[in-house]
Design an enzyme around this catalytic site. Structure first.
Site, short mmCIF file in Angstrom:
data_model
loop_
_atom_site.label_atom_id
_atom_site.label_comp_id
_atom_site.label_asym_id
_atom_site.label_seq_id
_atom_site.Cartn_x
_atom_site.Cartn_y
_atom_site.Cartn_z
NE ARG A 287 -2.11 -1.39 3.53
CZ ARG A 287 -2.48 -2.52 4.12
NH1 ARG A 287 -3.61 -3.10 3.79
NH2 ARG A 287 -1.74 -3.08 5.06
CB ILE A 288 3.15 2.69 2.55
CG1 ILE A 288 2.05 2.68 3.61
CG2 ILE A 288 4.03 3.93 2.70
CD1 ILE A 288 2.53 2.43 5.04
CG ASP B 82 6.66 -6.66 -2.52
OD1 ASP B 82 6.21 -5.64 -1.98
OD2 ASP B 82 6.37 -7.82 -2.11
N PRO C 16 7.57 -4.68 5.86
CG PRO C 16 6.30 -6.62 6.14
CD PRO C 16 6.81 -5.68 5.10
CB ALA D 177 8.90 6.01 6.79
CB ALA D 178 9.92 0.28 6.52
NE ARG D 179 7.10 -1.83 12.63
CZ ARG D 179 6.24 -0.83 12.43
NH1 ARG D 179 6.65 0.30 11.91
NH2 ARG D 179 4.97 -0.95 12.74
CG ASP E 114 9.20 8.33 10.93
OD1 ASP E 114 9.25 9.36 11.64
OD2 ASP E 114 8.18 7.61 10.85
CD GLU F 288 10.63 3.20 16.76
OE1 GLU F 288 11.24 3.51 15.74
OE2 GLU F 288 9.40 3.06 16.80
CG HIS G 191 7.36 5.27 14.55
ND1 HIS G 191 7.85 4.02 14.86
CD2 HIS G 191 6.40 5.06 13.60
CE1 HIS G 191 7.20 3.11 14.14
NE2 HIS G 191 6.32 3.71 13.37
P1 NAD Z 1 1.70 -3.74 3.03
O1 NAD Z 1 1.50 -5.05 3.68
O2 NAD Z 1 0.61 -3.18 2.17
O3 NAD Z 1 3.04 -3.79 2.13
C1 NAD Z 1 4.23 -4.38 2.57
C2 NAD Z 1 4.90 -4.97 1.34
O4 NAD Z 1 6.21 -5.42 1.71
C3 NAD Z 1 4.15 -6.18 0.75
O5 NAD Z 1 3.94 -6.00 -0.63
C4 NAD Z 1 5.10 -7.35 1.03
O6 NAD Z 1 5.05 -8.36 0.04
C5 NAD Z 1 6.44 -6.64 1.04
N1 NAD Z 1 7.51 -7.35 1.75
C6 NAD Z 1 7.43 -8.10 2.87
N2 NAD Z 1 8.67 -8.53 3.22
C7 NAD Z 1 9.53 -8.02 2.30
C8 NAD Z 1 10.93 -8.12 2.11
N3 NAD Z 1 11.71 -8.81 2.97
N4 NAD Z 1 11.48 -7.50 1.06
C9 NAD Z 1 10.70 -6.79 0.19
N5 NAD Z 1 9.36 -6.67 0.31
C10 NAD Z 1 8.80 -7.29 1.36
O7 NAD Z 1 2.07 -2.74 4.18
P2 NAD Z 1 1.98 -1.15 4.16
O8 NAD Z 1 0.66 -0.71 4.71
O9 NAD Z 1 2.40 -0.64 2.83
O10 NAD Z 1 3.09 -0.80 5.25
C11 NAD Z 1 4.46 -0.96 4.97
C12 NAD Z 1 5.27 -0.78 6.22
O11 NAD Z 1 5.24 0.60 6.61
C13 NAD Z 1 4.67 -1.47 7.45
O12 NAD Z 1 4.99 -2.80 7.51
C14 NAD Z 1 5.27 -0.69 8.59
O13 NAD Z 1 6.52 -1.33 8.92
C15 NAD Z 1 5.53 0.67 7.98
N6 NAD Z 1 4.72 1.72 8.60
C16 NAD Z 1 5.37 2.77 9.13
C17 NAD Z 1 4.65 3.79 9.73
C18 NAD Z 1 5.36 5.02 10.26
O14 NAD Z 1 4.70 5.89 10.84
N7 NAD Z 1 6.64 5.15 10.11
C19 NAD Z 1 3.25 3.71 9.81
C20 NAD Z 1 2.61 2.60 9.25
C21 NAD Z 1 3.35 1.61 8.65
#
Ligand code: NAD
Length: 330
Positions: free
Chosen positions: A156-157, A176, A207, A233-235, A259, A264, A296
């Site tokens: 999504r993001i 991905d 994630p 801004a992932a993890r 972020d 953290e 974050h």
């Molecule tokens: P999502 O599930 O829609 O997308 C995650 C994508 O990552 C999926 O397409 C999945 O196949 C892919 N993926 C999984 N493991 C992978 C890897 N090892 N290598 C490459 N791709 C891989 O999730 P989303 O809603 O887009 O969120 C993405 C991430 O953003 C979340 O997991 C979270 O860690 C992070 N996030 C951060 C904040 C923030 O405030 N900083 C807020 C919300 C989410």
């Protein structure tokens, strides 16, 4: 009247929660505490609960919740690693989350953070504060239309972020585990190494998991294009922070936006004004004028707050009324 306890309350959530309570004819009662074995007594007389936990809910809490007749815990974040889903199920407790609440906000953060570094704003701001108004090559920018952007994790993001960068005219590559063929603005690569090889900006959107812990380490940064910018801004744990700081200090990377930081938890989201920071790596991140650290907050917009608060309350009310909710995790 149905009564829901709202744990882990932030002041900015209250108005949204009170409006929701009025519309749904539910009494919502706030607590600043998090849900834990010791605070469960606050649930006496309530039908359901929503919370925004960070730490793990203790194992002893589940049987106590069951004994109190509480049938659900609605987490107001996407993450749910603070719960033992199997144990909760055993005690008849439905755990739910809010899987997506404003992916646009996080995508916009990623683009804004990258542009901030492309334009060298952290460095320029620091200089201006020292009354140094000179120009030199270290503050020279490049137009994004001439850049390649790598999106790692095109869910999504990541997809929204790639699309925004495509709007600037950049070439978008991606990686991905499960490529999405409908993203026609993006060219998939078979490995992360291939995706980052020619990228001027690398934006992380996967994630965190045991499999990708510190996947962005010294060896991976060596494979980046010289002068690239990293946005995380992932993890936090997908990046080896010391290796990132070295890559920036050695000039391999022009800069980084951080972020999410792997350690953290003790700091975000607390006020440490006037206090010592014990984490030396964290201090290095803060003090480096090529690294932009944010606590974050990539998600933090009015839309996200509304969706998180209403998502948590709706999930709690669904279970109270129907015994189930679409966002259940166990
Ligand atoms: P999502 O599930 O829609 O997308 C995650 C994508 O990552 C999926 O397409 C999945 O196949 C892919 N993926 C999984 N493991 C992978 C890897 N090892 N290598 C490459 N791709 C891989 O999730 P989303 O809603 O887009 O969120 C993405 C991430 O953003 C979340 O997991 C979270 O860690 C992070 N996030 C951060 C904040 C923030 O405030 N900083 C807020 C919300 C989410």
């Amino acid at each position: 009247m149905t009564k829901i306890k709202f744990f882990g309350t932030r002041d900015y959530e209250k108005d949204v929660a009170l409006n929701w309570a009025k519309e749904n004819d539910v009494e919502v009662s706030f607590s600043n505490d998090f849900l834990s074995y010791d605070t469960l007594d606050q649930l006496e007389g309530f039908d359901g609960v929503t919370t925004m936990q960070f730490g793990k809910l203790e194992k002893e809490a589940y049987p106590k919740l069951e004994a109190m007749g509480i049938k659900q815990v609605a987490q107001r974040t996407a993450g749910f690693d603070m719960y033992d889903l199997e144990l909760a199920k055993k005690h008849g407790i439905i755990i739910s989350n809010v899987p997506s609440y404003s992916p646009e906000t996080i995508a916009e953060y990623s683009v804004a953070a990258a542009l901030n570094l492309v334009r060298r704003f952290p460095r320029i701001e620091k200089r201006v504060q020292d009354y140094d108004f000179t120009w030199d090559a270290t503050i020279m920018a490049r137009p994004v239309k001439d850049m390649t952007v790598a999106i790692i994790g095109t869910g999504r993001i990541g997809a929204l972020t790639g699309n925004l960068f495509a709007g600037f005219g950049a070439k978008i590559v991606g990686y991905d585990l499960y490529p999405n063929d409908s993203l026609d603005f993006l060219e998939y690569k078979d490995t992360i190494e291939e995706a980052v090889k020619d990228a001027d900006i690398v934006s992380l959107h996967m994630p965190g998991s045991a499999d990708n812990h510190h996947i962005f380490n010294k060896e991976m940064f060596a494979k980046f294009k010289d002068g690239a910018i990293l946005v995380n801004a992932a993890r936090g744990a997908v990046v080896d922070t010391e290796a990132l700081i070295d890559a920036v200090n050695e000039g391999k990377l022009t800069g980084a936006a951080v972020d999410t930081y792997e350690f953290e938890m003790p700091y975000f989201t607390f006020d440490f004004t006037g206090k010592e920071l014990e984490d030396e790596t964290f201090k290095k991140l803060i003090e480096n004028d090529r690294i932009q650290l944010t606590p974050h907050i990539a998600f933090f917009s009015d839309e996200a707050v509304r969706n998180l608060v209403e998502g948590g309350l709706n999930a709690a009310l669904n279970v109270i009324k129907t015994g189930d909710t679409p966002t259940r995790l166990n």
